[in-house]
Design a protein around this motif. Sequence first.
Motif, PDB file in Angstrom:
ATOM      1  N   PRO A 253       0.906  -1.116  -0.398  1.00 52.90           N
ATOM      2  CA  PRO A 253      -0.301   0.339   0.101  1.00 52.90           C
ATOM      3  C   PRO A 253       0.659   1.019   0.094  1.00 52.90           C
ATOM      4  CG  PRO A 253      -1.076  -1.446   1.193  1.00 52.90           C
ATOM      5  CD  PRO A 253       0.393  -2.536   1.568  1.00 52.90           C
ATOM      6  N   ARG A 254       0.427   2.756  -0.581  1.00 52.25           N
ATOM      7  CA  ARG A 254       0.840   3.855  -0.426  1.00 52.25           C
ATOM      8  C   ARG A 254      -0.095   4.659  -0.069  1.00 52.25           C
ATOM      9  NH1 ARG A 254       1.458   0.600  -4.320  1.00 52.25           N
ATOM     10  NH2 ARG A 254      -0.356   1.590  -5.975  1.00 52.25           N
ATOM     11  N   CYS A 255       0.324   5.929   0.663  1.00 51.78           N
ATOM     12  CA  CYS A 255      -0.280   6.524   1.121  1.00 51.78           C
ATOM     13  C   CYS A 255       0.236   8.221   0.619  1.00 51.78           C
ATOM     14  CB  CYS A 255      -0.889   6.924   2.177  1.00 51.78           C
ATOM     15  SG  CYS A 255      -1.440   5.456   3.374  1.00 51.78           S
ATOM     16  N   LEU A 256      -0.948   9.232   0.124  1.00 49.98           N
ATOM     17  CA  LEU A 256      -0.410  10.593   0.085  1.00 49.98           C
ATOM     18  C   LEU A 256      -0.454  11.985   0.652  1.00 49.98           C
ATOM     19  CD1 LEU A 256       0.181  10.642  -4.032  1.00 49.98           C
ATOM     20  CD2 LEU A 256       2.176  10.802  -2.275  1.00 49.98           C
ATOM     21  N   LEU A 257      -0.258  12.240   1.169  1.00 43.60           N
ATOM     22  CA  LEU A 257      -1.421  13.564   1.604  1.00 43.60           C
ATOM     23  C   LEU A 257      -0.970  14.904   0.751  1.00 43.60           C
ATOM     24  CD1 LEU A 257      -2.591  14.791   4.308  1.00 43.60           C
ATOM     25  CD2 LEU A 257      -0.286  15.882   4.440  1.00 43.60           C
ATOM     26  N   GLU A 258      -2.444  15.142   0.831  1.00 44.04           N
ATOM     27  CA  GLU A 258      -2.789  16.263  -0.408  1.00 44.04           C
ATOM     28  C   GLU A 258      -3.255  17.627   0.154  1.00 44.04           C
ATOM     29  OE1 GLU A 258      -5.245  14.412  -2.915  1.00 44.04           O
ATOM     30  OE2 GLU A 258      -3.753  13.400  -4.818  1.00 44.04           O
ATOM     31  N   ALA A 259      -2.375  18.744   0.198  1.00 41.49           N
ATOM     32  CA  ALA A 259      -3.340  19.763   1.187  1.00 41.49           C
ATOM     33  C   ALA A 259      -2.916  21.122  -0.684  1.00 41.49           C
ATOM     34  CB  ALA A 259      -2.260  20.322   1.830  1.00 41.49           C
ATOM     35  N   PRO A 260      -3.424  21.835   0.277  1.00 42.13           N
ATOM     36  CA  PRO A 260      -3.949  22.815  -0.906  1.00 42.13           C
ATOM     37  C   PRO A 260      -3.250  24.588  -1.162  1.00 42.13           C
ATOM     38  CG  PRO A 260      -5.131  23.196   1.466  1.00 42.13           C
ATOM     39  CD  PRO A 260      -4.753  21.873   1.640  1.00 42.13           C
ATOM     40  N   GLY A 261      -2.513  24.342  -2.169  1.00 46.52           N
ATOM     41  CA  GLY A 261      -1.687  24.984  -2.374  1.00 46.52           C
ATOM     42  C   GLY A 261      -0.002  24.316  -2.484  1.00 46.52           C
ATOM     43  N   ALA A 262       0.274  22.624  -2.116  1.00 51.73           N
ATOM     44  CA  ALA A 262       1.465  21.910  -2.245  1.00 51.73           C
ATOM     45  C   ALA A 262       1.641  20.659  -3.088  1.00 51.73           C
ATOM     46  CB  ALA A 262       1.573  22.070  -1.137  1.00 51.73           C
ATOM     47  N   GLU A 263       2.557  20.787  -3.090  1.00 54.14           N
ATOM     48  CA  GLU A 263       2.575  19.160  -4.464  1.00 54.14           C
ATOM     49  C   GLU A 263       2.335  18.132  -3.103  1.00 54.14           C
ATOM     50  OE1 GLU A 263       3.604  18.350  -7.482  1.00 54.14           O
ATOM     51  OE2 GLU A 263       3.537  21.202  -7.613  1.00 54.14           O
ATOM     52  N   PRO A 264       1.859  16.518  -3.617  1.00 49.79           N
ATOM     53  CA  PRO A 264       1.469  16.041  -2.991  1.00 49.79           C
ATOM     54  C   PRO A 264       2.963  15.436  -1.994  1.00 49.79           C
ATOM     55  CG  PRO A 264       0.155  15.531  -4.679  1.00 49.79           C
ATOM     56  CD  PRO A 264       1.418  16.410  -4.965  1.00 49.79           C
ATOM     57  N   HIS A 265       2.098  14.906  -0.774  1.00 47.84           N
ATOM     58  CA  HIS A 265       3.693  14.337   0.070  1.00 47.84           C
ATOM     59  C   HIS A 265       3.585  12.984   0.103  1.00 47.84           C
ATOM     60  CE1 HIS A 265       5.351  18.911   0.237  1.00 47.84           C
ATOM     61  NE2 HIS A 265       3.714  19.218   0.891  1.00 47.84           N
TER      62      HIS A 265
END
Length: 92
Positions: A73-85
């Motif tokens: 599995p993989r997880c990404l954090l997506e925040a407004p105005g930023a690239e996914p981490h």
Amino acid sequence: MRRRHHFHIDHAGHSVSATVQTGHTAVVEILVDGKETGYATTRDDHPVTVQVELPTDPPIPVSVRATPGPGLPRCLLEAPGAEPHIMSPRPY
């Protein structure tokens, strides 16, 4: 067979953790600063996005995109105005 995979990232001074339980129906739980703030299920290896908020003033909406498979599995954090981490896997 079901397995639990753990992921973590610190963002904007807050701890964001994700647990992905794989299997026929994958379960994704999101904790922000140790409190469960999001939950979702998905079938097989289909990706799922869980919307949560960081407890700031005003709250910051973020999302965690979990991909249960194929493979690990993989997880990404997506925040407004930023690239996914990419969230780092944890061994426990």
